[in-house]
Design an enzyme around this catalytic site. Structure first.
Site, mmCIF file in Angstrom:
data_model
loop_
_atom_site.group_PDB
_atom_site.id
_atom_site.type_symbol
_atom_site.label_atom_id
_atom_site.label_comp_id
_atom_site.label_asym_id
_atom_site.label_seq_id
_atom_site.Cartn_x
_atom_site.Cartn_y
_atom_site.Cartn_z
ATOM 1 N N TRP A 471 -99.717 -58.147 -27.461
ATOM 2 C CA TRP A 471 -100.855 -58.912 -26.917
ATOM 3 C C TRP A 471 -100.653 -59.036 -25.412
ATOM 4 C CZ3 TRP A 471 -104.170 -62.749 -29.823
ATOM 5 C CH2 TRP A 471 -104.936 -63.537 -28.972
ATOM 6 N N ASP A 472 -101.500 -58.373 -24.653
ATOM 7 C CA ASP A 472 -101.334 -58.318 -23.202
ATOM 8 C C ASP A 472 -102.321 -59.251 -22.497
ATOM 9 O OD1 ASP A 472 -100.298 -57.412 -20.802
ATOM 10 O OD2 ASP A 472 -100.473 -55.291 -21.310
ATOM 11 N N ASP A 542 -92.362 -55.530 -16.753
ATOM 12 C CA ASP A 542 -92.806 -54.133 -16.672
ATOM 13 C C ASP A 542 -91.746 -53.283 -15.977
ATOM 14 O OD1 ASP A 542 -95.154 -54.162 -18.037
ATOM 15 O OD2 ASP A 542 -96.464 -54.204 -16.283
#
Ligand code: GLA
Length: 734
Positions: A471-472, A542
């Site tokens: 879920w971003d 990231d």
């Protein structure tokens, strides 16, 4: 007149003596931590002690602070704006008649043991001296974890709307000679950098005003080393705190003229005025505290235990090892590319395949980040076979299957934006600023909540083989405006967005308790215990580059256990930093968290695949210790000598795994790593994992825990990026 004055004084003294007579201590404690309050009807609740456990606090009943009432208040449990308070207030309200003051007086309290016998909850009822306005202070003590959490429940019984300007979850006064504040700061791909600051008089605050993706820059967590200016892993008195809230937060540290440090923690009051209507109750998020005499390490272990037992969805179920498609395939894939990746993942021994961004959108296909976000139908051109084909393929190969969604967001170039412009966060007269070409949906609106739940629900229906959702959330909230909120309640957006997210997550968890869900927000933008109540893990960053990851994971580990720390091996030169590190080093960093890979396996050589297979196989042998064991940090990745290690020790102390790293060229220095946390009398046999052949003199030999802690081991690291993983098992070796 004199007589009257005398009479008034006499009445006042009598009631003060009365109150003194009715004073009682409220003793909230865990196995090793006490929080002691003193209260009497009609008086403010005082906070006398937070720190090491006091078995018999009764003598504190007579405690005198010698604070002059004209100079400052006593240390109170929940300071309000008004009365004699000169500190920043935990609560500031404008009452219905315009009164700006609030003075909370003790009414009563009760303590109950919850169904889980480890947990005790104390609720203290207070009310304002003149207004029909109540605050309950709720303290929950977790005995074994040595954690006490606290929140406030603010109730308006006045004849109209009360305006809440600030409404923190908790206030904590501490007394020490010095206060060393340790907290996390950073940015995208640079999260969780550790900073130590010796506090000076005045205020220092840590905050976020980003609404969503709140933890890239600061994290709502802190440690305070008391009485020392040295951050210490193993000894010294440390108080740690972390807020469970996925929205704007603020932690304020105000060192006053009495040398008391007044900590406030909760929702950021900035721009967040809340109109509390008659009869309504506002419940603040939970602030989580622990205390340890065993330095930062002790505080971290308490929080990790609490997280696994109470703070994380499925805190005892590790996410499987996985291959994620993002860095390897980005938006460019078809079924063949994905099934090949699945084959390669299976061949290397990975346990799950995750299809990342790019699988959806037809009118506006999601072939880059400029279009399609919001249109959650499978892209027919890229994947005419559908998701079920890919998921079933993975399952047939013995792999689980996961898929990416970003349901809170929308590209302007999407059918969703065309159909529901009113769902987008913006003000009617201003242009909404774009981030990554996308806008935010107004989750404070129940219709949007239904939509977001529906995205999850429909994605789950794409195949019966979906085991994991990533879920971003790839932007923050700014230039806010909600077409759902009333004009005079626009500021409610900040709070109701987060509450909206939680409402959606409640529905999702009621229907899908077992699906694994990762909280990603451009990497580590949602690393906090508010999200972890519903999510199984976080995408730590990231940044997948091992050297800089060492610091990111170190910082994250201060407050969050390895179980939630997703960590992937990727290509070199690294896509974010450009750095080139050996594959073994990349694995040895990733394996200290929840290990995965994020690259195109096709581009790996045969030797690299074999190396990956070996590392993955080894990881499966010891990962239970990483996930559920006690963490001992040995040095830090900031140390100038470049020697850093982490030990995870199984709860029964029969096994441990040690990750050791050389983060710079060592020349002729051979590093020594002393391993704490073991049982001194137990013999441990050392086996190096993830290697072809034995490298060091201590391979296969056994040593007791005392020797390992005092003398340590000395892997012959020389070069930058040398690394090793050692499994220590109780029992005799050679
Ligand atoms: C964010 C995430 C990445 C990846 C991309 C996809 O940046 O953090 O892991 O999922 O989005 O667009």
């Amino acid at each position: 007149m004199k007589k009257l004055l005398f009479l008034l004084c006499a009445v006042w003294t009598a009631s003060a003596t009365d109150a003194a007579a009715q004073r009682q201590l409220i003793d909230i404690h865990t196995d090793d931590v006490s929080l002691i309050l003193r209260a009497a009807p009609g008086e403010e609740v005082q906070l006398l002690h937070f720190g090491g456990r006091i078995e018999d606090p009764a003598p504190l009943m007579a405690y005198e602070s010698y604070r002059h009432p004209g100079h400052n208040t006593e240390d109170v449990a929940y300071p309000t704006f008004g009365g004699r308070n000169y500190h920043e207030a935990a609560l500031r309200a404008t009452h219905v008649d315009g009164d700006l003051n609030t003075e909370l007086k003790y009414l009563s309290h009760e303590t109950q043991r919850l169904a889980d016998e480890n947990v005790t909850r104390t609720t203290i009822h207070t009310t304002d001296a003149v207004q029909a306005f109540d605050v309950d202070l709720v303290y929950t003590a977790y005995a074994r974890e040595n954690v006490i959490t606290t929140h406030a429940e603010i109730r308006n019984r006045e004849k109209g709307t009360v305006i809440l300007h600030s409404f923190y979850s908790s206030a904590l006064p501490l007394r020490a000679e010095k206060y060393l504040l340790t907290h996390l700061h950073g940015a995208w791909t640079h999260e969780a950098q550790v900073e130590h600051t010796l506090l000076t008089h005045g205020s220092k605050s840590i905050s976020s005003i980003r609404g969503v993706r709140t933890t890239h820059a600061e994290n709502p967590s802190f440690m305070l080393t008391l009485g020392s200016d040295r951050f210490d892993e193993v000894s010294g008195e440390v108080v740690a705190g972390t807020l469970a809230w996925s929205g704007n937060f603020r932690l304020n540290f105000e060192l006053d003229e009495c040398q008391v440090l007044n900590i406030l923690a909760g929702i950021n009051p900035e721009g967040s005025e809340y109109r509390l209507h008659r009869g309504e109750t506002f419940t603040t998020p939970e602030m989580i505290y622990t205390h340890s005499f065993e330095g930062a390490g002790g505080a971290s272990r308490n929080l990790h235990d609490w997280g696994r037992n109470y703070g994380i969805w499925n805190g005892h179920t590790p996410t499987p090892t996985l291959l994620n498609s993002w860095e390897g395939a980005a938006f460019r894939f078809n079924a063949r590319i994905l099934t090949d990746m699945i084959d390669d993942a299976a061949a290397m021994g990975l346990e799950m395949f995750v299809l990342d961004d790019g699988w959806f959108g037809n009118k506006y296909p999601r072939n880059n980040d400029k279009a399609g976000l919001g249109d959650w139908e499978v892209n027919r051109e890229k994947l005419p076979e559908g998701i079920d084909y890919i998921a079933s393929y993975a399952h047939d190969k013995g792999l689980k299957f996961g898929i990416w969604i970003e349901p809170e967001m929308v590209n302007p170039k999407s059918e969703l934006a065309e159909k529901h412009p009113d769902w987008i966060v913006r003000t009617p007269k201003r242009e909404a600023p774009l981030t990554r070409n996308q806008l935010l949906l107004d989750l404070s609106n129940p219709e949007v909540q239904d939509f977001v739940f529906g995205v999850f629900d429909r994605t789950m229906q794409l195949s019966e083989h979906i085991d994991y959702i990533k879920w971003d959330a790839n932007r923050c909230a700014n230039s806010i405006g909600s077409s759902y909120q009333a004009d005079d309640e626009q500021a409610h957006f900040w709070i109701e967005y987060t509450q909206g997210l939680y409402k959606v997550m409640e529905r999702i968890r009621a229907k899908y308790p077992d699906v694994l869900i990762q909280a990603c927000a451009s990497g580590g933008g949602r690393v906090e215990y508010g999200a972890l109540k519903y999510f199984d893990e976080v995408w730590t960053s990231d940044n997948t580059e091992a050297l800089t990851r060492a610091r990111i994971q170190y910082g994250t580990s201060l407050f969050y256990p390895a179980l939630v720390m997703a960590s992937h091996v990727s290509v070199t030169p690294n896509l974010q930093t450009g750095n080139v590190t050996p594959l073994k080093f990349r694995f040895d960093i990733a394996c200290a968290g929840r290990m995965g890979m994020e690259l195109q396996p096709k581009h790996m050589t045969e030797e690299e695949r074999a190396e990956a297979r070996r590392a993955i196989e080894a990881y499966k042998e010891y990962r239970d210790i990483v996930m559920q064991g006690d963490l001992y940090r040995i040095g830090t990745p900031y140390d100038e000598d470049g020697c850093y290690a982490i030990a995870y020790v199984a709860k029964d102390k029969r096994r441990a795994v040690v990750f050791a790293y050389s983060l710079r060229y060592q020349s002729r220095t051979v590093p020594v790593f002393r391993i704490p946390g073991l049982d001194p009398a137990t013999q441990y046999t050392i086996r190096e994992m993830n290697i072809d052949k034995p490298r060091y003199w201590f391979e296969g030999r056994s040593f007791n825990g005392e020797l390992l802690e005092r003398a340590g081991i000395n892997p012959n690291f020389s070069r930058i990026y040398d690394s090793a993983v050692f499994l220590l098992e109780a029992g005799d070796g050679r």
